[in-house]
Structures are given as C-alpha cells and as structure tokens.
Motif scaffolding. Structure first.
Motif, short mmCIF file in Angstrom:
data_model
loop_
_atom_site.label_atom_id
_atom_site.label_comp_id
_atom_site.label_asym_id
_atom_site.label_seq_id
_atom_site.Cartn_x
_atom_site.Cartn_y
_atom_site.Cartn_z
N TYR A 101 -79.55 16.66 0.57
CA TYR A 101 -80.29 15.60 -0.10
C TYR A 101 -80.63 16.00 -1.54
O TYR A 101 -80.43 15.23 -2.48
N LEU A 102 -81.11 17.22 -1.71
CA LEU A 102 -81.48 17.68 -3.05
C LEU A 102 -80.26 17.79 -3.96
O LEU A 102 -80.32 17.44 -5.15
N LYS A 103 -79.15 18.24 -3.42
CA LYS A 103 -77.93 18.35 -4.22
C LYS A 103 -77.44 16.98 -4.67
O LYS A 103 -77.09 16.79 -5.84
N LEU B 271 -69.30 8.68 0.32
CA LEU B 271 -68.85 9.54 1.41
C LEU B 271 -70.02 10.32 2.01
O LEU B 271 -70.16 10.39 3.24
N LYS B 272 -70.88 10.86 1.17
CA LYS B 272 -72.03 11.63 1.66
C LYS B 272 -73.00 10.75 2.44
O LYS B 272 -73.49 11.15 3.49
N VAL B 273 -73.30 9.56 1.90
CA VAL B 273 -74.28 8.69 2.56
C VAL B 273 -73.74 8.20 3.89
O VAL B 273 -74.49 8.07 4.87
N ILE B 274 -72.45 7.94 3.96
CA ILE B 274 -71.86 7.45 5.21
C ILE B 274 -71.79 8.55 6.26
O ILE B 274 -72.07 8.32 7.43
N THR C 32 -82.51 9.92 6.11
CA THR C 32 -83.55 9.00 6.58
C THR C 32 -83.52 7.76 5.70
O THR C 32 -82.92 7.75 4.63
N GLU C 33 -84.21 6.74 6.15
CA GLU C 33 -84.22 5.48 5.39
C GLU C 33 -84.86 5.66 4.02
O GLU C 33 -84.37 5.12 3.03
#
Length: 163
Positions: free
Chosen positions: A44-46, A116-119, A124-125
C-alpha cells in the motif's frame, strides 16, 4: 527400576517436545501473520508513494512551463526581442513537448501497474478510496500541464510574431 526410569524420562521428554512443538507452531503462525500484514502495508505504501511521486513530478514540470511562459510574457511587455532568444524559446518548447510525451507514457504505464495491483491485491475499502483519489489527481495534474503547454505555445508564437 531402570526400565521405569528410562520410560519416565522418555515420556517426559516426549511431552516436553510436544509442548515445544505446539509453541513453535503458534509462534510460526503469529510470525506468518505479521509478515503478511507487513507485506500488505508495504504494498500500500509503495503504491501510494508511486502515485504521489508521479503527481509531484507532473505538477513541478507544469509549474516550470508556466513560469517560463510568464518570463516570455515579461520579455514581450518590456519589448525585449532577440532572434536567438526566440529560437531558444522554440527549442525549449520542443523539449517540453518531448518531456510531456514521455510523462504521458509513464502515466499510462503507472495506470496499468495501478490497475493490476488494485485488482490482484486485497486492499481495504478505505485504502482503495485513498488510492483512487491519488489516481484521479494525476489526470488533473496532466490537464494542468497541457494548459501550461498551450499557454507557452501561444506566448512563444506571440513573441516570434512581434520580433
């Protein structure tokens, strides 16, 4: 008696080994959970960093172009005309066009990476909302860059026309 002591020692050893084995399994499970949590936070941070960095780079370049167009406008108002200066402005504009095209390519690559990362990763929402907000800001920053580029082109054309 020796047999009894031998069995007693073996029995106590096996109970102690089983207890250590269960404690080790619990520790391993806790460590695996912690590693997964850290991996999630790092991902997430990246991704957040990548989006913010891209946005900052685009915004700084748009500000640079805008500042240059203001400098050219000042030369127009002060009637500071020079053919070499006009040529350098034109070359600057062309280099900005190339940089804008490379930024556009970078934006497209980052958008694919982001999608691609989000999928594939279970954010979390609230994390997804934050990432999407950062993602949408990039389009606004690029629109600002395009506006600054248009202003620079108009200013350079006016400078060359009055030269």
């Amino acid at each position: 008696m020796r047999k009894f002591l031998f069995f007693l020692v073996c029995g106590l050893s096996s109970i102690s080994i089983q207890a250590q084995s269960q404690n080790s399994q619990m520790e391993v499970h806790a460590l695996v959970h912690r590693v997964d949590s850290l991996e999630h936070e790092l991902s997430y941070l990246k991704l957040t960093y990548e989006l913010y960095t891209l946005n900052s780079d685009i915004t700084m370049f748009a500000n640079e172009v805008y500042t240059k167009s203001i400098a050219i406008q000042l030369n127009l108002y002060n009637r500071n005309f020079n053919s070499k200066l006009g040529q350098s402005y034109q070359q600057y504009y062309e280099s900005c066009l190339h940089k804008k095209q490379s930024i556009y390519g970078l934006i497209e690559a980052k958008k694919k990476f982001f999608t691609l990362k989000v999928i594939t990763y279970p954010y979390t929402e609230s994390e997804q909302d934050t990432l999407m907000a950062s993602y949408n800001v990039i389009d606004d920053a690029f629109d600002t860059l395009e506006h600054s580029m248009s202003m620079l082109k108009i200013t350079i054309d006016a400078y060359k026309e009055l030269m």
